[in-house]
Design a protein around this motif. Structure first.
Motif, PDB file in Angstrom:
ATOM      1  N   UNK A  90     -37.282  -4.866  -3.527  1.00 36.75           N
ATOM      2  CA  UNK A  90     -36.226  -4.817  -4.523  1.00 36.75           C
ATOM      3  C   UNK A  90     -36.677  -4.017  -5.735  1.00 36.75           C
ATOM      4  N   UNK A  91     -35.894  -3.000  -6.078  1.00 35.84           N
ATOM      5  CA  UNK A  91     -36.252  -2.112  -7.179  1.00 35.84           C
ATOM      6  C   UNK A  91     -35.148  -1.086  -7.366  1.00 35.84           C
ATOM      7  N   UNK A  92     -35.244  -0.364  -8.460  1.00 34.07           N
ATOM      8  CA  UNK A  92     -34.442   0.835  -8.625  1.00 34.07           C
ATOM      9  C   UNK A  92     -35.242   1.988  -8.029  1.00 34.07           C
ATOM     10  N   UNK A  93     -34.624   2.704  -7.120  1.00 35.93           N
ATOM     11  CA  UNK A  93     -35.277   3.810  -6.438  1.00 35.93           C
ATOM     12  C   UNK A  93     -34.805   5.131  -7.045  1.00 35.93           C
ATOM     13  N   UNK A  94     -35.778   5.989  -7.318  1.00 39.30           N
ATOM     14  CA  UNK A  94     -35.497   7.277  -7.931  1.00 39.30           C
ATOM     15  C   UNK A  94     -35.989   8.395  -7.017  1.00 39.30           C
ATOM     16  N   UNK A  95     -35.206   9.432  -6.872  1.00 38.80           N
ATOM     17  CA  UNK A  95     -35.732  10.603  -6.193  1.00 38.80           C
ATOM     18  C   UNK A  95     -36.270  11.572  -7.241  1.00 38.80           C
ATOM     19  N   UNK A  96     -37.201  12.390  -6.817  1.00 35.92           N
ATOM     20  CA  UNK A  96     -37.868  13.301  -7.729  1.00 35.92           C
ATOM     21  C   UNK A  96     -38.250  14.577  -6.990  1.00 35.92           C
ATOM     22  N   UNK A  97     -38.527  15.604  -7.758  1.00 34.25           N
ATOM     23  CA  UNK A  97     -38.876  16.893  -7.177  1.00 34.25           C
ATOM     24  C   UNK A  97     -40.022  17.525  -7.954  1.00 34.25           C
ATOM     25  N   UNK A 113     -31.034   4.455  -7.941  1.00 32.02           N
ATOM     26  CA  UNK A 113     -30.104   3.693  -7.113  1.00 32.02           C
ATOM     27  C   UNK A 113     -30.752   2.353  -6.804  1.00 32.02           C
ATOM     28  N   UNK A 114     -30.018   1.284  -7.024  1.00 26.78           N
ATOM     29  CA  UNK A 114     -30.575  -0.065  -6.940  1.00 26.78           C
ATOM     30  C   UNK A 114     -30.582  -0.564  -5.495  1.00 26.78           C
ATOM     31  N   UNK A 115     -31.734  -1.033  -5.083  1.00 26.96           N
ATOM     32  CA  UNK A 115     -31.884  -1.691  -3.789  1.00 26.96           C
ATOM     33  C   UNK A 115     -32.268  -3.143  -4.047  1.00 26.96           C
ATOM     34  N   UNK A 116     -31.481  -4.045  -3.517  1.00 30.33           N
ATOM     35  CA  UNK A 116     -31.743  -5.473  -3.667  1.00 30.33           C
ATOM     36  C   UNK A 116     -31.880  -6.090  -2.291  1.00 30.33           C
ATOM     37  N   UNK A 117     -33.013  -6.734  -2.060  1.00 34.62           N
ATOM     38  CA  UNK A 117     -33.276  -7.375  -0.777  1.00 34.62           C
ATOM     39  C   UNK A 117     -33.328  -8.876  -0.999  1.00 34.62           C
ATOM     40  N   UNK A 118     -32.414  -9.570  -0.381  1.00 31.44           N
ATOM     41  CA  UNK A 118     -32.354 -11.024  -0.542  1.00 31.44           C
ATOM     42  C   UNK A 118     -33.171 -11.718   0.539  1.00 31.44           C
ATOM     43  N   UNK A 119     -33.730 -12.859   0.167  1.00 29.42           N
ATOM     44  CA  UNK A 119     -34.570 -13.607   1.125  1.00 29.42           C
ATOM     45  C   UNK A 119     -33.761 -14.579   1.956  1.00 29.42           C
TER      46      UNK A 119
END
Length: 119
Positions: A90-97, A113-119
């Motif tokens: 779970x985190x905010x994921x960023x792309x970069x170059x 873009x936010x990724x949330x993983x629930x248990x």
């Protein structure tokens, strides 16, 4: 170079998500692309990167064998396929170059873009 990330969302542990990041601008296809993430209260960390040719990749130990980075240079897009997701992903994921090969300070960032993983 402009980077537009998408694909985040809510998923249960063990599930999968695919993030996409479209690069646009002059010679965007010549840049190495990658994904970083930042969880609440933690520093931003490099997750996976890929050279402009796609011939070389890097993965953080925490995601090896679960995440796959690949790119489609015809579409100037990099993808992060995330399988067997865990709550700690779970985190905010960023792309970069980056124009070179050093990821110490990327040249460009996309929005997160936010990724949330629930248990």
């Amino acid at each position: 170079v402009q980077l537009q990330a998408s694909g985040g969302g809510l998923v249960q542990a063990g599930g999968s998500l695919r993030l996409s990041c479209a690069a646009s601008g002059r010679a965007a296809y010549m840049y190495a692309l990658g994904w970083f993430r930042q969880a609440p209260g933690k520093e931003r960390e490099r997750v996976a990167t890929i050279t402009w040719s796609g011939g070389s990749t890097y993965y953080a130990d925490s995601v090896k064998d679960r995440f796959t980075i690949f790119r489609d240079n015809a579409k100037n897009t990099v993808f992060l396929q995330m399988n067997s997701l865990k709550p700690e992903d779970t985190a905010v994921y960023y792309c970069a170059a980056v124009q070179g090969s050093t990821w110490v300070r990327p040249d460009y960032w996309g929005q997160g873009t936010l990724v949330t993983v629930s248990s």
